[in-house]
Write a protein that holds these residues in place. Structure first.
Motif, PDB file in Angstrom:
ATOM      1  N   VAL A 111       6.768   4.987  16.521  1.00 32.82           N
ATOM      2  CA  VAL A 111       7.028   3.749  16.112  1.00 32.82           C
ATOM      3  C   VAL A 111       6.303   3.522  14.641  1.00 32.82           C
ATOM      4  O   VAL A 111       4.974   3.621  14.512  1.00 32.82           O
ATOM      5  CB  VAL A 111       6.427   2.529  16.856  1.00 32.82           C
ATOM      6  CG1 VAL A 111       6.731   1.092  16.251  1.00 32.82           C
ATOM      7  CG2 VAL A 111       7.022   2.651  18.196  1.00 32.82           C
ATOM      8  N   ARG A 112       6.937   3.273  13.597  1.00 29.32           N
ATOM      9  CA  ARG A 112       6.142   3.288  12.184  1.00 29.32           C
ATOM     10  C   ARG A 112       6.317   1.754  11.953  1.00 29.32           C
ATOM     11  O   ARG A 112       7.058   0.940  12.069  1.00 29.32           O
ATOM     12  CB  ARG A 112       7.301   3.684  11.199  1.00 29.32           C
ATOM     13  CG  ARG A 112       6.830   3.637   9.838  1.00 29.32           C
ATOM     14  CD  ARG A 112       7.733   4.089   8.776  1.00 29.32           C
ATOM     15  NE  ARG A 112       7.064   4.233   7.433  1.00 29.32           N
ATOM     16  CZ  ARG A 112       7.999   4.273   6.373  1.00 29.32           C
ATOM     17  NH1 ARG A 112       9.073   4.488   6.517  1.00 29.32           N
ATOM     18  NH2 ARG A 112       7.315   4.414   5.080  1.00 29.32           N
ATOM     19  N   ARG A 113       5.113   1.203  11.300  1.00 30.10           N
ATOM     20  CA  ARG A 113       4.504  -0.104  11.285  1.00 30.10           C
ATOM     21  C   ARG A 113       4.027  -0.068   9.723  1.00 30.10           C
ATOM     22  O   ARG A 113       3.729   0.768   9.046  1.00 30.10           O
ATOM     23  CB  ARG A 113       3.532  -0.742  12.235  1.00 30.10           C
ATOM     24  CG  ARG A 113       3.814  -0.622  13.577  1.00 30.10           C
ATOM     25  CD  ARG A 113       2.768  -0.981  14.517  1.00 30.10           C
ATOM     26  NE  ARG A 113       3.214  -0.937  15.768  1.00 30.10           N
ATOM     27  CZ  ARG A 113       3.832  -1.655  16.747  1.00 30.10           C
ATOM     28  NH1 ARG A 113       4.112  -3.068  15.981  1.00 30.10           N
ATOM     29  NH2 ARG A 113       3.964  -1.718  18.053  1.00 30.10           N
ATOM     30  N   ASP A 114       4.243  -1.451   9.354  1.00 28.69           N
ATOM     31  CA  ASP A 114       3.904  -1.619   7.976  1.00 28.69           C
ATOM     32  C   ASP A 114       2.230  -2.089   7.926  1.00 28.69           C
ATOM     33  O   ASP A 114       1.700  -1.946   9.097  1.00 28.69           O
ATOM     34  CB  ASP A 114       4.582  -2.600   7.117  1.00 28.69           C
ATOM     35  CG  ASP A 114       4.534  -3.972   8.092  1.00 28.69           C
ATOM     36  OD1 ASP A 114       3.763  -4.196   8.856  1.00 28.69           O
ATOM     37  OD2 ASP A 114       5.431  -4.930   7.872  1.00 28.69           O
ATOM     38  N   GLU A 115       1.690  -2.469   6.838  1.00 25.94           N
ATOM     39  CA  GLU A 115       0.168  -2.652   6.820  1.00 25.94           C
ATOM     40  C   GLU A 115       0.041  -3.920   7.750  1.00 25.94           C
ATOM     41  O   GLU A 115      -1.194  -3.960   8.057  1.00 25.94           O
ATOM     42  CB  GLU A 115      -0.067  -3.006   5.380  1.00 25.94           C
ATOM     43  CG  GLU A 115      -0.060  -1.706   4.693  1.00 25.94           C
ATOM     44  CD  GLU A 115      -0.361  -1.971   3.110  1.00 25.94           C
ATOM     45  OE1 GLU A 115      -0.794  -3.028   3.038  1.00 25.94           O
ATOM     46  OE2 GLU A 115      -0.426  -1.000   2.426  1.00 25.94           O
ATOM     47  N   GLU A 116       0.874  -4.879   8.070  1.00 25.49           N
ATOM     48  CA  GLU A 116       0.731  -6.044   8.766  1.00 25.49           C
ATOM     49  C   GLU A 116       0.984  -5.641  10.323  1.00 25.49           C
ATOM     50  O   GLU A 116       0.901  -6.690  11.099  1.00 25.49           O
ATOM     51  CB  GLU A 116       1.442  -7.172   8.322  1.00 25.49           C
ATOM     52  CG  GLU A 116       1.097  -7.490   6.799  1.00 25.49           C
ATOM     53  CD  GLU A 116       1.938  -8.574   6.195  1.00 25.49           C
ATOM     54  OE1 GLU A 116       3.074  -9.021   6.986  1.00 25.49           O
ATOM     55  OE2 GLU A 116       1.777  -9.172   4.993  1.00 25.49           O
ATOM     56  N   GLY A 117       1.365  -4.579  10.501  1.00 22.86           N
ATOM     57  CA  GLY A 117       1.588  -4.272  12.057  1.00 22.86           C
ATOM     58  C   GLY A 117       3.143  -4.682  12.378  1.00 22.86           C
ATOM     59  O   GLY A 117       3.472  -4.365  13.636  1.00 22.86           O
ATOM     60  N   ASN A 118       3.953  -4.941  11.360  1.00 19.25           N
ATOM     61  CA  ASN A 118       5.160  -5.153  11.856  1.00 19.25           C
ATOM     62  C   ASN A 118       6.184  -3.928  12.032  1.00 19.25           C
ATOM     63  O   ASN A 118       5.822  -2.818  11.251  1.00 19.25           O
ATOM     64  CB  ASN A 118       6.006  -5.964  10.742  1.00 19.25           C
ATOM     65  CG  ASN A 118       5.552  -7.489  10.555  1.00 19.25           C
ATOM     66  OD1 ASN A 118       5.028  -8.050  11.485  1.00 19.25           O
ATOM     67  ND2 ASN A 118       4.999  -7.701   9.363  1.00 19.25           N
ATOM     68  N   VAL A 119       6.914  -3.791  12.970  1.00 15.42           N
ATOM     69  CA  VAL A 119       7.746  -2.407  13.109  1.00 15.42           C
ATOM     70  C   VAL A 119       9.043  -2.299  12.155  1.00 15.42           C
ATOM     71  O   VAL A 119       9.579  -2.978  11.672  1.00 15.42           O
ATOM     72  CB  VAL A 119       8.555  -2.509  14.365  1.00 15.42           C
ATOM     73  CG1 VAL A 119       9.313  -1.191  14.679  1.00 15.42           C
ATOM     74  CG2 VAL A 119       7.459  -2.455  15.856  1.00 15.42           C
ATOM     75  N   ILE A 120       8.862  -1.319  11.240  1.00 18.17           N
ATOM     76  CA  ILE A 120       9.880  -0.834  10.290  1.00 18.17           C
ATOM     77  C   ILE A 120      10.582   0.245  10.421  1.00 18.17           C
ATOM     78  O   ILE A 120      11.421   0.597   9.651  1.00 18.17           O
ATOM     79  CB  ILE A 120       8.875  -1.045   9.081  1.00 18.17           C
ATOM     80  CG1 ILE A 120       7.999   0.275   9.111  1.00 18.17           C
ATOM     81  CG2 ILE A 120       8.282  -2.102   8.667  1.00 18.17           C
ATOM     82  CD1 ILE A 120       7.336   0.570   7.656  1.00 18.17           C
ATOM     83  N   ARG A 122      11.740   3.393  14.065  1.00 15.84           N
ATOM     84  CA  ARG A 122      11.369   4.340  15.200  1.00 15.84           C
ATOM     85  C   ARG A 122      12.210   5.515  15.081  1.00 15.84           C
ATOM     86  O   ARG A 122      13.025   5.791  14.492  1.00 15.84           O
ATOM     87  CB  ARG A 122      11.974   3.217  16.301  1.00 15.84           C
ATOM     88  CG  ARG A 122      11.427   2.189  16.559  1.00 15.84           C
ATOM     89  CD  ARG A 122      11.802   1.228  17.717  1.00 15.84           C
ATOM     90  NE  ARG A 122      11.361   0.107  18.064  1.00 15.84           N
ATOM     91  CZ  ARG A 122      10.315  -0.286  18.755  1.00 15.84           C
ATOM     92  NH1 ARG A 122       9.688   0.807  19.231  1.00 15.84           N
ATOM     93  NH2 ARG A 122       9.933  -1.619  18.766  1.00 15.84           N
ATOM     94  N   TYR A 173      -0.692  10.681  10.454  1.00 11.62           N
ATOM     95  CA  TYR A 173       0.156   9.585  10.767  1.00 11.62           C
ATOM     96  C   TYR A 173       0.258   9.472  12.320  1.00 11.62           C
ATOM     97  O   TYR A 173       1.034   8.490  12.811  1.00 11.62           O
ATOM     98  CB  TYR A 173       1.567   9.904  10.305  1.00 11.62           C
ATOM     99  CG  TYR A 173       1.509   9.621   8.720  1.00 11.62           C
ATOM    100  CD1 TYR A 173       1.840   8.312   8.342  1.00 11.62           C
ATOM    101  CD2 TYR A 173       1.634  10.453   8.023  1.00 11.62           C
ATOM    102  CE1 TYR A 173       1.763   7.992   7.088  1.00 11.62           C
ATOM    103  CE2 TYR A 173       1.623  10.458   6.468  1.00 11.62           C
ATOM    104  CZ  TYR A 173       1.807   9.120   6.070  1.00 11.62           C
ATOM    105  OH  TYR A 173       1.668   8.764   4.576  1.00 11.62           O
TER     106      TYR A 173
END
Length: 636
Positions: A111-120, A122, A173
């Protein structure tokens, strides 16, 4: 009277009989049930025994088997030992490298997330977006490799031979299923410099990786470490079970080998030799520089060498300097002069009649290379002018057996001790096999053969008060635990008296003077003792059409520190050693004395009178020193 039928009533069973019948039925049921019960009990017993066997008797074994089925073992590669020069410069080293693979069953968990923790993102596409710029693989192509389609693999390579820095970037990562494979790659920071000494790694016939030439081969057992292992438990998907058992057997790294050679001297000798070979149009060249007092090899060079990181690209494998014997020509005369002086058969001022041609008592006729006037010459003059006709008269003053013994003592026909593979002992037949002509040709460097290393060892012996040391190119071995094992060589051999050695050094200084053969071996500011040589060699047809030029010398002549021998094979034209090999000595020698901090000569160049005329003049004018040298030369 008519018959009358009567009907009787059934008799009633007594209670006792009924009881008996009931008991009979019950007994029948019980008897049928007994086998079933027995079978059941046997089954219970068997299951109990099996349960005890599984949970008690074989519990550890079965548990171990289960662990083995879900375990994966990785090799922890041992680091191959370094090869260092005498100053600690790295000549060969094993670098940590990585192959990277993907477990396609696990990649979808990413699961890839941005700096704010939002999923961007998979799965494989998200992982490809991260890894594509690092691995320089197009993102769509990489995503397809990571995904794997319907038939997924737990191990598919996505990158090979990457640096630890790149792997750490990938690993940062934390992508599930991206796994490393560590290995060691052999690197040679100086490229081809000293390649014939270092060797290379490659596969043998059995497919094992090991040293295939040079030090890599002779010291393979020492350089090679012992791989370790890492065993972990994995799930069905191939993921490592965090709470599972981990067993690690650390690798034992190989020992490091420190050479006696100096990478700067090696580079200079390689360059100088290669340039001479190219300018002379020669087939090949080899050279060696030796520390006179110890036999330590300071540099050893061969032309047309290979790239040790890519040996299949071409180049000569091995070292001709230790593997290829050649006839030394007039450089070999040094032994004849030395042994006759050592036997007191002649002195530097002994006179011999010298002409262009001479017929010896056994009927053999010997000629010099070029015509020259006939005159009486001293032993010193005969060496300076390199006249065969004078030399064989000098050699004839001692027996063939004595000459043979001296040649053996100088190391001809024996290996030098240098730690390189496939060293040749040279070629020297027993004196009893010498024919009428061979007994003379062996005096002036033909009818036997030696390697460049042996030629260097021979001249080093003359410069070392007549003491022959074994050559060695390995200074020490440092093991993984820090233990240092220095090289121990065999006991030295006293070949000549020190007085003979001193006389030879005086005789050899004239070789670089104007009118002599080694003029191009001069080194400004330093007295040089040396000798040129040229010999005919058989070509592929067996005809004596090839030439080998040689030079062997010492610096500085009054207190030799370095012995240098040069061989240049089949240069253009006559291929004289004075033109092909002597310039290599002069150019490299000038660099070597500066690099090693050897101070210039402070004593005048030594020269003996060459001819009877010079000798008479010197005697009449009182110009002879106590040692018989020419004061006009020594005092200038």
């Amino acid at each position: 009277m008519a018959d009358v039928s009567t009907t009787s009533k059934p008799k009633r069973r007594s209670p006792l009989r009924r009881l008996r019948e009931r008991l009979s039925v019950k007994n029948s049921f019980v008897s049928r049930l007994k086998p079933i019960v027995g079978i059941f009990l046997v089954g219970v017993i068997l299951l109990s025994v099996r349960l005890v066997d599984l949970q008690v008797v074989r519990a550890d074994t079965l548990s171990e088997t289960a662990v083995q089925h879900r375990s994966r073992t990785y090799t922890l590669p041992a680091e191959r030992g370094q090869i260092l020069d005498a100053n600690g410069n790295v000549l060969a080293v094993s670098r940590e490298r990585y192959n990277v693979a993907v477990n396609q069953n696990l990649i979808e968990e990413y699961v890839r997330r941005d700096e704010e923790g939002n999923v961007i993102g998979r799965g494989a596409p998200a992982a490809a977006a991260v890894l594509s710029p690092i691995l320089d693989i197009e993102e769509p192509r990489l995503a397809g490799i990571l995904y794997g389609g319907e038939k997924k693999s737990t191990w598919r390579y996505i990158a090979r031979d990457i640096s630890p820095e790149v792997w750490r970037q990938i690993n940062s990562y934390g992508i599930p299923g991206i796994e490393p494979e560590q290995f060691m790659r052999r690197e040679y920071p100086n490229n081809r410099v000293g390649a014939s000494t270092l060797g290379f790694l490659g596969e043998d016939d059995a497919g094992n990786i090991g040293g295939q030439a040079g030090i890599e081969r002779t010291m393979d057992d020492v350089l090679t470490g012992e791989d370790g292992s890492l065993t972990v438990e994995i799930s069905r998907s191939g993921a490592v079970i965090p709470t599972g058992r981990t067993i690690e057997e650390p690798a034992t790294h190989g020992a490091s080998v420190t050479l006696t050679s100096d990478v700067d001297l090696q580079y200079a000798l390689d360059e100088t030799l290669q340039r001479s070979v190219e300018e002379q149009g020669a087939e090949w060249g080899s050279a060696i520089a030796i520390e006179v007092a110890t036999g330590r090899v300071l540099a050893l060079s061969d032309t047309h060498t290979f790239d040790p990181e890519n040996p299949d690209a071409g180049g000569s494998i091995g070292s001709r300097a230790v593997q290829t014997p050649v006839e030394p020509g007039s450089s070999g005369k040094l032994m004849t002069f030395a042994m006759t002086l050592d036997q007191d058969a002649v002195t530097p001022l002994t006179l011999f009649p010298v002409s262009s041609t001479i017929t010896m008592p056994n009927g053999e006729t010997i000629r010099d290379n070029d015509p020259h006037p006939s005159e009486n010459m001293t032993v010193a003059g005969i060496l300076a002018k390199s006249y065969n006709t004078g030399l064989i008269q000098i050699g004839d003053t001692i027996s063939d057996e004595t000459r043979y013994d001296y040649m053996k003592a100088f190391g001809i026909g024996e290996r030098t001790g240098i730690e390189l593979p496939a060293e040749s002992p040279g070629i020297l037949s027993h004196y009893t096999t010498w024919g009428d002509r061979t007994r003379y040709t062996t005096m002036f460097g033909q009818a036997y053969a030696l390697t460049t290393a042996q030629l260097g060892q021979m001249v080093a012996t003359i410069g070392n008060d007549g003491v022959r040391n074994d050559l060695h190119i390995i200074d020490s071995i440092t093991y993984a635990d820090g233990t240092v094992e220095p090289t121990i060589v065999d006991d030295p051999v006293q070949v000549l008296d020190p007085e003979t050695s001193e006389e030879m050094l005086g005789l050899m200084q004239a070789v670089t003077e104007s009118g002599s053969t080694g003029y191009y071996a001069r080194i400004p500011g330093y007295n040089v003792a040396g000798k040129t040589g040229t010999a005919q060699m058989a070509d592929e047809t067996g005809q004596l059409n090839d030439r080998v030029g040689t030079f062997a010398g010492l610096i500085p002549a009054e207190d030799p520190q370095i012995a240098i021998a040069v061989v240049v094979y089949n240069g253009n034209g006559p291929g004289y050693g004075s033109e092909t090999a002597a310039p290599v000595f002069g150019e490299f020698g000038a660099f070597a004395v500066r690099h090693l901090g050897i101070p210039p000569s402070t004593t005048p160049l030594v020269q003996y009178p060459w001819t009877e005329t010079e000798l008479n003049y010197a005697e009449g004018e009182g110009l002879l020193t106590e040692g018989g040298t020419y004061r006009e030369y020594t005092d200038r």
